[in-house]
Design a protein around this motif. Sequence first.
Motif, mmCIF file in Angstrom:
data_model
loop_
_atom_site.group_PDB
_atom_site.id
_atom_site.type_symbol
_atom_site.label_atom_id
_atom_site.label_comp_id
_atom_site.label_asym_id
_atom_site.label_seq_id
_atom_site.Cartn_x
_atom_site.Cartn_y
_atom_site.Cartn_z
ATOM 1 N N THR A 9 -30.871 -24.139 21.525
ATOM 2 C CA THR A 9 -29.680 -24.235 20.679
ATOM 3 C C THR A 9 -28.638 -25.071 21.416
ATOM 4 O O THR A 9 -28.847 -25.506 22.556
ATOM 5 C CB THR A 9 -29.072 -22.850 20.384
ATOM 6 N N ASP B 4 -27.399 -9.671 18.358
ATOM 7 C CA ASP B 4 -26.606 -10.445 17.399
ATOM 8 C C ASP B 4 -25.184 -9.885 17.348
ATOM 9 O O ASP B 4 -24.842 -8.968 18.105
ATOM 10 C CB ASP B 4 -27.288 -10.487 16.025
ATOM 11 N N ARG B 5 -24.352 -10.445 16.480
ATOM 12 C CA ARG B 5 -22.946 -10.051 16.468
ATOM 13 C C ARG B 5 -22.744 -8.587 16.130
ATOM 14 O O ARG B 5 -21.716 -7.994 16.444
ATOM 15 C CB ARG B 5 -22.170 -10.910 15.459
ATOM 16 N N GLU B 6 -23.736 -7.995 15.480
ATOM 17 C CA GLU B 6 -23.624 -6.571 15.148
ATOM 18 C C GLU B 6 -24.383 -5.697 16.145
ATOM 19 O O GLU B 6 -24.592 -4.511 15.899
ATOM 20 C CB GLU B 6 -24.136 -6.350 13.719
ATOM 21 N N ARG C 246 -26.250 -23.973 22.764
ATOM 22 C CA ARG C 246 -25.707 -23.197 23.888
ATOM 23 C C ARG C 246 -26.723 -22.803 24.929
ATOM 24 O O ARG C 246 -26.391 -22.124 25.904
ATOM 25 C CB ARG C 246 -25.056 -21.915 23.341
ATOM 26 N N ALA D 104 -27.872 -18.075 13.079
ATOM 27 C CA ALA D 104 -26.464 -17.948 12.661
ATOM 28 C C ALA D 104 -25.949 -16.518 12.826
ATOM 29 O O ALA D 104 -24.731 -16.307 12.873
ATOM 30 C CB ALA D 104 -26.311 -18.396 11.208
ATOM 31 N N GLN D 105 -26.844 -15.538 12.946
ATOM 32 C CA GLN D 105 -26.401 -14.165 13.145
ATOM 33 C C GLN D 105 -25.932 -13.912 14.582
ATOM 34 O O GLN D 105 -25.327 -12.883 14.864
ATOM 35 C CB GLN D 105 -27.546 -13.187 12.832
ATOM 36 N N TYR D 106 -26.257 -14.841 15.471
ATOM 37 C CA TYR D 106 -25.955 -14.673 16.899
ATOM 38 C C TYR D 106 -24.841 -15.621 17.339
ATOM 39 O O TYR D 106 -24.586 -16.630 16.679
ATOM 40 C CB TYR D 106 -27.193 -15.001 17.745
ATOM 41 N N ASP D 107 -24.256 -15.317 18.472
ATOM 42 C CA ASP D 107 -23.299 -16.239 19.102
ATOM 43 C C ASP D 107 -24.029 -17.127 20.097
ATOM 44 O O ASP D 107 -23.737 -17.120 21.293
ATOM 45 C CB ASP D 107 -22.198 -15.437 19.816
ATOM 46 N N ILE D 108 -24.988 -17.892 19.611
ATOM 47 C CA ILE D 108 -25.771 -18.729 20.538
ATOM 48 C C ILE D 108 -25.798 -20.187 20.083
ATOM 49 O O ILE D 108 -26.669 -20.946 20.498
ATOM 50 C CB ILE D 108 -27.222 -18.196 20.707
ATOM 51 N N GLY D 109 -24.836 -20.592 19.251
ATOM 52 C CA GLY D 109 -24.799 -21.986 18.795
ATOM 53 C C GLY D 109 -25.780 -22.228 17.658
ATOM 54 O O GLY D 109 -26.201 -21.287 16.985
ATOM 55 N N THR D 110 -26.118 -23.512 17.462
ATOM 56 C CA THR D 110 -27.020 -23.883 16.366
ATOM 57 C C THR D 110 -28.314 -24.480 16.925
ATOM 58 O O THR D 110 -28.369 -24.903 18.074
ATOM 59 C CB THR D 110 -26.352 -24.911 15.435
#
Lengths: 320, 320
Positions: free
Chosen positions: B43, B85-87, B45, B17-23
Amino acid sequence: MAVYTHVEPDDLAALVAQYDIGTVVSCKGIAEGVENSNFLLETTRGRFILTLYEKRVSEGDLPFFVELLDHLAKRGCPVPAMIRDREGRAIQQVSERAACIIQFLPGISLTHPTPGQCQAAGAAMGAMHRAVADFAGARENSMGHRHWRAIAQGAGDLDAVIPGLQAIVDEELDHLDAHWPRDLPAHVVHADLFPDNVLMLGERVTGLIDFYFAASDFRAYDVAVTHASWTFSTDGSDCDIGRASALMRGYAREVALTDEEFAALPLLARGAALRFLLTRAHDWIHTPPGALVTRKDPAPFLARLRRYQAADAAALFSAA
Amino acid sequence: MAVYTHVEPDDLAALVAQYDIGTVVSCKGIAEGVENSNFLLETTRGRFILTLYEKRVSEGDLPFFVELLDHLAKRGCPVPAMIRDREGRAIQQVSERAACIIQFLPGISLTHPTPGQCQAAGAAMGAMHRAVADFAGARENSMGHRHWRAIAQGAGDLDAVIPGLQAIVDEELDHLDAHWPRDLPAHVVHADLFPDNVLMLGERVTGLIDFYFAASDFRAYDVAVTHASWTFSTDGSDCDIGRASALMRGYAREVALTDEEFAALPLLARGAALRFLLTRAHDWIHTPPGALVTRKDPAPFLARLRRYQAADAAALFSAA
């Protein structure tokens, strides 16, 4: 975990070329299935599991497993279908072993199921039992009640695993032989539906896998195996009533056990605990140093046996 | 093979969930990477490798590896990119271990490379050397020449592994110390580019993986390690000239070794053979019974050492 047998890239390409599944993109050995070598096979057309059958799965039994999975898949159970090659064959030979290419199912194996996941697993087992009821195949349960005395004798020095175990096992075998039910509803059951053989996403069952112990037995014995493997603490000393009642509730949505079956459940669960105690003790004694498999501690199944022997064990099977 | 550490589904979902890679769709432990736990993570994605770093990879070294792979990926080398990750973080904590989510690369690890595949691997190593030349990072090669005496001393009773091995090792260490080159072209090298760390489809290199021994050393030492691991028979007794010349030819397309480097190759290869002989002997002695890893036989690297000690060893490095 497994992966015993290596597959040469050329052999893999030749195998995949027999199917209408594209060409190989990737093939990685995966840590699932203790008895077989399993690979996650990616082709240009999708993902599959490649299974090479090692020692414990008899090649003669493979057609039974293929037909069982076909039967369950046709009835909507989330089981992995065996892929057929262009000539309709599901069973091949690779690296001198029988091999199947199997549908890939999404989902993750659980280790610490929640009550909600236990309920879903119970319901999936019940639906599977309903679907299998008209399956024509049959297979002697070589890990079933009639074989436990022989398994105990062949296990080796049980007292070397747990001091006093031999006497406990002998006494339990006598008790089970004297009281084992003669006639309960029976059909082919999974017989090994531990959490690691159920794939889930959240509380949704996405796969029932590893049917290689599937055999003809009481359906309530399957319930007992699943109860023993889903509802206890890791050390086997404590049965979680919340998880146990959820499991029984889920199953009851699909299958109404008879009064005779309910009455038999504590005894069947003693048998299930003994079965895994014995086979784990056998593997504990016989797994050579440096083997690729982790030996599983037999002691937690002795603890379960003790719990199921208690006078109040029937309460563990209440759906309330 | 590995997978030591289990990841709970809830922890996995929280990580992803910390990444933009789906679930998460699936996560299976895979039998790659002896030092780490590796999972094939699917995932919604795409596919990724989830690596949890065990004992031998120091957490302090992880930023070096992340930067190295970023550098090589930007220059078009087929290395797995570390997903941020998003950060912007590439390194996380999961199950009390440092963890990275890494790009999934197609391809299959080889065991018996053909000359064509050796040539492709040599060219891929050469291209990687060109790409790394302006990489600013540096890392002491803790498995390099300066450390072999200490590794030999810490390995345990070498004569228990192979009778007479201690004397052979002592003599070789003295020889290498007396003759090891002082100054050759150097930069960060892979230092462990065995066939199982190269993914290929046919004769195309699709991935150079497992950079966790990457460190600063002579580039010709990297050539020597790859030579020792790609061109010998399984028992190490026979160097296949066809594969060896193909490897050198492929490398020469990308990098022109100097005369000094060519002259040093037999000695560097003796060092490479000793390095893997020593670490395999160490692991042979120290791997406990029942461990999840297969112990690798040290003897084939003693055989290689003998071959590289021979008077005609320079001929093994000819590209002709």
